[in-house]
Structure formats: structure tokens, C-alpha cells
Design a protein around this motif. Structure first.
Motif, PDB file in Angstrom:
ATOM      1  N   LYS A 153      63.725  46.371  58.991  1.00 54.07           N
ATOM      2  CA  LYS A 153      64.927  47.163  58.698  1.00 54.07           C
ATOM      3  C   LYS A 153      66.107  46.731  59.556  1.00 54.07           C
ATOM      4  O   LYS A 153      67.239  46.583  59.069  1.00 54.07           O
ATOM      5  CB  LYS A 153      64.651  48.648  58.938  1.00 54.07           C
ATOM      6  CG  LYS A 153      63.698  49.286  57.939  1.00 54.07           C
ATOM      7  CD  LYS A 153      63.469  50.752  58.310  1.00 54.07           C
ATOM      8  CE  LYS A 153      62.461  51.412  57.382  1.00 54.07           C
ATOM      9  NZ  LYS A 153      62.192  52.814  57.778  1.00 54.07           N
ATOM     10  N   LEU A 154      65.860  46.522  60.848  1.00 55.71           N
ATOM     11  CA  LEU A 154      66.943  46.237  61.791  1.00 55.71           C
ATOM     12  C   LEU A 154      67.387  44.776  61.772  1.00 55.71           C
ATOM     13  O   LEU A 154      68.579  44.480  61.908  1.00 55.71           O
ATOM     14  CB  LEU A 154      66.507  46.610  63.210  1.00 55.71           C
ATOM     15  CG  LEU A 154      66.237  48.098  63.474  1.00 55.71           C
ATOM     16  CD1 LEU A 154      65.636  48.291  64.866  1.00 55.71           C
ATOM     17  CD2 LEU A 154      67.542  48.895  63.334  1.00 55.71           C
ATOM     18  N   HIS A 155      66.427  43.854  61.634  1.00 53.80           N
ATOM     19  CA  HIS A 155      66.746  42.433  61.798  1.00 53.80           C
ATOM     20  C   HIS A 155      66.461  41.578  60.570  1.00 53.80           C
ATOM     21  O   HIS A 155      66.888  40.419  60.526  1.00 53.80           O
ATOM     22  CB  HIS A 155      65.957  41.870  62.987  1.00 53.80           C
ATOM     23  CG  HIS A 155      66.178  42.619  64.268  1.00 53.80           C
ATOM     24  ND1 HIS A 155      67.384  42.593  64.949  1.00 53.80           N
ATOM     25  CD2 HIS A 155      65.347  43.426  64.989  1.00 53.80           C
ATOM     26  CE1 HIS A 155      67.291  43.334  66.043  1.00 53.80           C
ATOM     27  NE2 HIS A 155      66.059  43.860  66.087  1.00 53.80           N
ATOM     28  N   GLY A 156      65.725  42.096  59.607  1.00 53.23           N
ATOM     29  CA  GLY A 156      65.429  41.330  58.409  1.00 53.23           C
ATOM     30  C   GLY A 156      64.128  40.559  58.503  1.00 53.23           C
ATOM     31  O   GLY A 156      63.575  40.343  59.592  1.00 53.23           O
ATOM     32  N   GLU A 157      63.633  40.114  57.359  1.00 47.11           N
ATOM     33  CA  GLU A 157      62.358  39.418  57.313  1.00 47.11           C
ATOM     34  C   GLU A 157      62.411  38.068  58.030  1.00 47.11           C
ATOM     35  O   GLU A 157      61.445  37.666  58.673  1.00 47.11           O
ATOM     36  CB  GLU A 157      61.918  39.205  55.859  1.00 47.11           C
ATOM     37  CG  GLU A 157      60.553  38.549  55.737  1.00 47.11           C
ATOM     38  CD  GLU A 157      60.055  38.444  54.300  1.00 47.11           C
ATOM     39  OE1 GLU A 157      58.974  37.871  54.094  1.00 47.11           O
ATOM     40  OE2 GLU A 157      60.752  38.935  53.388  1.00 47.11           O
ATOM     41  N   GLY A 158      63.553  37.362  57.936  1.00 48.50           N
ATOM     42  CA  GLY A 158      63.672  36.054  58.582  1.00 48.50           C
ATOM     43  C   GLY A 158      63.444  36.128  60.076  1.00 48.50           C
ATOM     44  O   GLY A 158      62.763  35.270  60.664  1.00 48.50           O
ATOM     45  N   PHE A 159      64.017  37.153  60.714  1.00 40.57           N
ATOM     46  CA  PHE A 159      63.837  37.362  62.152  1.00 40.57           C
ATOM     47  C   PHE A 159      62.367  37.547  62.474  1.00 40.57           C
ATOM     48  O   PHE A 159      61.839  36.951  63.420  1.00 40.57           O
ATOM     49  CB  PHE A 159      64.634  38.596  62.593  1.00 40.57           C
ATOM     50  CG  PHE A 159      64.493  38.944  64.044  1.00 40.57           C
ATOM     51  CD1 PHE A 159      65.359  38.421  64.996  1.00 40.57           C
ATOM     52  CD2 PHE A 159      63.484  39.820  64.472  1.00 40.57           C
ATOM     53  CE1 PHE A 159      65.217  38.749  66.345  1.00 40.57           C
ATOM     54  CE2 PHE A 159      63.342  40.151  65.802  1.00 40.57           C
ATOM     55  CZ  PHE A 159      64.220  39.618  66.744  1.00 40.57           C
ATOM     56  N   PHE A 160      61.685  38.375  61.660  1.00 40.26           N
ATOM     57  CA  PHE A 160      60.268  38.624  61.875  1.00 40.26           C
ATOM     58  C   PHE A 160      59.460  37.339  61.730  1.00 40.26           C
ATOM     59  O   PHE A 160      58.580  37.045  62.546  1.00 40.26           O
ATOM     60  CB  PHE A 160      59.752  39.678  60.890  1.00 40.26           C
ATOM     61  CG  PHE A 160      58.252  39.840  60.919  1.00 40.26           C
ATOM     62  CD1 PHE A 160      57.643  40.623  61.884  1.00 40.26           C
ATOM     63  CD2 PHE A 160      57.449  39.186  59.987  1.00 40.26           C
ATOM     64  CE1 PHE A 160      56.262  40.755  61.926  1.00 40.26           C
ATOM     65  CE2 PHE A 160      56.067  39.316  60.022  1.00 40.26           C
ATOM     66  CZ  PHE A 160      55.477  40.106  61.000  1.00 40.26           C
TER      67      PHE A 160
END
Length: 300
Positions: A153-160
Motif C-alpha cells: 500500500k505504502l511503497h508499491g509492489e516494485g519496492f517489495f
């Protein structure tokens, strides 16, 4: 006349200490339920009849000798139950057989969300005397304790995914680890580079079973399963089908595949969700062993 013999098996187990209560006679009841609580180690001897006509598990009356701190050694009796002694022994024997072939290599479990990677991973790590790591948990720690759903939610899937790749890179430098990966870890080729330093195992569970399992416990912690109102099972199944279509080819890169449908056929189960985690772990070891033997053979 059918020939019968009495067999005696002995193995050690850990029993929750609060489940053991002394009786006036000196015997104590032992619960079969094993949980991650304070436990004492017991030696279990089971004597039961077998016949050449059947190798199915039979009810066994157990005698247990135990001691823990100030609790004196004694012999205790359990209730009769349909014991899964065969599974425990198979897991132990298979883990000992595979040890020399693994030679400390890490094991990476891949598969769709809800496929049981964490549960099976913990069983394997205990059997092999490995450490266990969950990639999602490590990513959460790297992110300061933020839950995976909140990271999305906060950073997006790419960050994860970037953090997930970094976690796998670090784990690839280790030995004697069983690693539970996220369902989407397979989509990045770089992740396979790291996982192929060990042995990767695909837990292949039918989508219908996954949808049923996830719908039962809820989708709140599954960031890729947010959906509109409606039947939870149907929505979950449709989303899982879409994800599997994207990832199925990538899952095929795994060193070994554990098919729950194949296990169900082998044991005559109708519902794959009735297969015990231990049975899945045994099959995983079998498939890993087959892979390593084949790899060793091709090296000559």
C-alpha cells in the motif's frame, strides 16, 4: 490363516509439559497434540499387530518413559489412537538418507500463496536440522516491521520485489537453511540465479484447494487478493487463476515438483486438503533426493 506378528517401534517426541499430569497410580495421560509450547522429551514405545495382508496404520497402545527437571523418570500410558508413527519414521529415515546428497545446500520452497510453504518449510528444517527463514518476514524486518500488505500500500509492489530479491541474495550466501519464498518470487530471473545455488521445490497445489483454504482464513493479509464484494471463494479463485497463468511457466524452473494431486492419488485421498503436512514433507524430500541423485549421475 493370516500370519500376524507383533512389532515394537520406539522414537522420541516432545510433549507439551502442561499436557502431562501425574495420576495417583504414577501413570500420566499424554496428549497427542504437539504445539510450540514448553515441552518435555519422551521416549515412546508402541507395540501393535501387523499382518502381511495390510500395512495400514493400526491403533497402538503406547508406553512412554519420560523425565524433565524435577519430574522423575517413569513409565506412562497413553490413550489408544490411530498413530502416524509410520509418517514420523519415514520422515526421519528420508531426512537421514538425503543428508549426504544435500551437503548443506539451502532448500527454497516456491509456490502460490496458501500452498503451505511455511508449514512444510518448518517441518523440513526440523527434520534436516536446518534453520528456517520466511522471505516475507525478512522483508518486513528490513522495512522496519511493516507488514507486507502495508508495504504494498505504502511503497508499491516494485519496492517489495526489490527487497525480496535482496533477501534472496543474502540467503544464497548461507548454508543449511530452508527458505519459504513469496508466491511471486519466481517472476524475476535474478531470483532463480540465487535459488539455484541451492535446491528449489515447487509445492504444486490445485487452485480450487488454494481458493478454499484462503477464503476460509480470509484475504486481509494477501495484498494481491483485494477484491470487491461478492463470494470470497469465487473472487479468490479467479484472481489465483490469473496469477497462476502469469507464473506457471516460472514455477517450472524449480529443481523439484511436489504435486498434491499425485500424493492424493498415491494414498487414495479424495480431497488434497486432507493430506498431512508430514506426508507432503516426505514427498518433498523424495523429489529433492531424486533431483540430487540425477544431478550427481550427470556429473560423471
Amino acid at each position: 490363516m493370516e500370519a500376524r506378528v507383533a512389532q515394537t517401534l520406539q522414537f522420541s517426541a516432545w510433549i507439551p509439559s502442561e499436557k502431562v499430569v501425574r495420576r495417583p497410580s504414577g501413570s500420566v495421560p499424554v496428549s497427542r497434540t504437539l504445539k510450540d509450547q514448553r515441552k518435555l522429551q519422551v521416549i515412546v514405545s508402541a507395540r501393535f499387530p501387523t499382518s502381511k495382508a495390510s500395512d495400514r496404520p493400526r491403533n497402538a497402545a503406547l508406553e512412554v518413559s519420560c523425565s524433565y527437571k524435577n519430574f522423575p523418570g517413569s513409565v506412562v500410558e497413553s490413550e489408544n489412537y490411530n498413530a502416524s508413527i509410520d509418517e514420523a519414521l519415514l520422515l526421519k529415515n528420508k531426512s537421514e538418507e538425503i543428508g549426504p546428497y544435500l551437503n548443506g545446500r539451502c532448500i527454497y520452497l516456491v509456490g502460490m500463496m496458501g500452498s503451505g510453504k511455511t508449514t512444510i518449510g518448518k517441518i523440513l528444517s526440523k527434520a534436516l536440522e536446518y534453520s528456517f527463514s520466511d522471505c516475507d518476514t525478512l522483508v518486513e524486518q528490513e522495512a522496519g516491521g511493516i507488514a507486507v500488505a502495508d508495504i504494498f500500500k505504502l511503497h508499491g509492489e516494485g519496492f517489495f520485489r526489490d527487497r525480496e530479491t535482496e533477501v534472496l541474495r543474502k540467503l544464497s550466501l548461507m548454508h543449511r537453511f530452508v527458505v519459504s519464498t513469496g508466491g511471486g518470487a519466481v517472476i524475476r530471473p535474478i531470483n532463480w540465479k540465487y535459488m539455484h545455488k541451492g535446491v528449489s521445490v515447487w509445492l504444486d497445489v490445485p487452485l480450487e484447494a488454494l481458493a478454499q483454504r484462503i477464503a476460509t482464513v480470509g484475504t486481509g493479509s494477501r495484498p494481491l487478493l483485494h477484491h470487491d464484494s461478492g463470494d470470497v471463494y469465487t473472487k479468490t479463485f479467479m484472481r489465483l487463476s490469473s496469477l497462476f497463468e502469469e507464473r506457471s511457466e516460472a514455477y517450472g524452473n524449480a529443481s523439484a515438483r511436489v504435486s498434491l494431486e499425485n500424493i492424493a492419488t498415491k494414498f487414495g485421498e479424495i480431497d488434497v486438503l486432507d493430506i498431512t503436512p508430514t506426508a507432503i514433507a516426505i514427498e518433498a524430500l523424495e523429489q529433492i533426493l531424486n533431483f540430487l541423485k540425477k544431478k550427481e549421475g550427470n556429473a560423471f
